[in-house]
Design an enzyme around this catalytic site. Structure first.
Site, short mmCIF file in Angstrom:
data_model
loop_
_atom_site.label_atom_id
_atom_site.label_comp_id
_atom_site.label_asym_id
_atom_site.label_seq_id
_atom_site.Cartn_x
_atom_site.Cartn_y
_atom_site.Cartn_z
N CYS A 105 0.82 -1.21 0.00
CA CYS A 105 0.00 0.00 0.00
C CYS A 105 0.86 1.26 0.00
CB CYS A 105 -0.96 -0.06 1.18
SG CYS A 105 -2.33 1.12 1.10
N HIS A 199 -3.02 -5.39 1.07
CA HIS A 199 -2.33 -5.73 2.31
C HIS A 199 -2.34 -7.24 2.57
CE1 HIS A 199 -1.59 -1.74 4.12
NE2 HIS A 199 -2.72 -1.37 3.54
N GLU A 201 -0.41 -8.80 4.35
CA GLU A 201 0.01 -9.02 5.74
C GLU A 201 -1.12 -8.90 6.75
OE1 GLU A 201 0.38 -4.51 5.26
OE2 GLU A 201 0.44 -6.32 4.02
#
Length: 287
Positions: A105, A199, A201
């Site tokens: 991002c 994202h 993660e």
């Protein structure tokens, strides 16, 4: 020898604290946990370039790492405040160090601007919650960053800004209807960066923690009709993260195994470590 990573947090001190209060970890601490989950022998240092006077690695320090990872951020890069300019300068130094780098991002946006690209608010509006129908470009279909991803997939996401002008040496690897640059490889000054606008993660619980502090945005921008609806949405995400077998919630929100299965969700980060960090460690004589 253990892999050494530098995790660069994009948030200011106040935003870091707010995220930790909501989720229990800062973005950088959470990202380091994901890296440890992929390679449990790895060592992760954390840098806070938004902090004036922060002790940031010099050129030799950056070169000493096997991989550098940039987190998301609440900032808008076109504001060009000192805390943003420090991050752009650091990314330029990362390119010059030729240390393999990756970002999510904000990380992709910093990497693009540091290589003379541009980032602006998306005229189509915010992408929030889940980025839908991410699709590899022709180059992306054979690129190791997206190895193992299906032809179209979803991923956690929250962003308003997008890359609007590509750096000179950039290959777009994935896009969707909201953003033409959802994954990219950027080459600058001898360095190579892999990044995504979404994202991988984020667990659903971390995404819920972020959205729970932005229910006003969800209502104001029409994603939810009321604050109660917004809260219910974040609660569903948290519940589904705790119990991925909740078919009712997965069906209600259109969330499939590409997000529910952590191994599949973090694929891009794993691919970065396997195909860039480990291979370059050998090339650089560190293996």
């Amino acid at each position: 020898m253990a892999l050494r990573f530098l995790v660069v947090e994009g948030n200011t001190r106040g935003a870091r604290q707010a995220h930790k209060e909501a989720y229990g970890l800062t973005l950088s601490e959470s990202y380091a946990e994901v890296i440890h989950g992929i390679d449990d022998d790895s060592v992760c240092d954390i840098a806070f370039p938004t902090d004036e006077g922060a002790n940031l690695p010099d050129a030799a320090g950056l070169e000493s790492y096997d991989g550098i990872v940039l987190t998301g951020s609440h900032l808008n890069i076109y504001d060009r405040t000192p805390d943003i300019l420090r991050q752009i300068d650091l990314m330029r130094a990362v390119y010059a160090s030729r240390t393999p780098s990756f970002g999510s991002c904000w990380g992709l946006q910093v990497a693009a601007v540091a290589a003379d690209g541009d980032v602006r608010p998306n005229p189509l509006g915010r992408e929030v919650g889940i980025a839908r129908k991410l699709t590899a470009t022709e180059a992306g279909r054979t690129h190791p960053l997206l190895e193992g991803r299906p032809a179209a997939y979803d991923a956690p996401a929250i962003h308003l800004d997008v890359v609007t002008a590509l750096p000179g040496d950039c290959t777009v690897l994935a896009s969707n209807a909201i953003s033409p640059v959802q994954a990219a490889e950027i080459r600058q000054n001898g360095g190579v960066f892999w990044g995504v606008q979404y994202h991988p993660e984020f667990s659903l619980s971390e995404l819920a923690a972020i959205l729970s502090r932005r229910t006003d945005i969800l209502v104001r921008e029409g994603f939810c009709r009321t604050a109660e609806e917004a809260v219910a949405y974040t609660q569903d995400l948290s519940a589904l993260d705790k119990d991925p077998s909740r078919f009712d919630l997965a069906w209600r929100h259109g969330i499939d195994a590409e997000i529910l299965d952590p191994h599949r969700r973090i694929r891009e980060i794993r691919n970065f470590i396997e195909h860039r960090v480990k291979t370059q460690k050998s090339v650089r004589g560190r293996a």
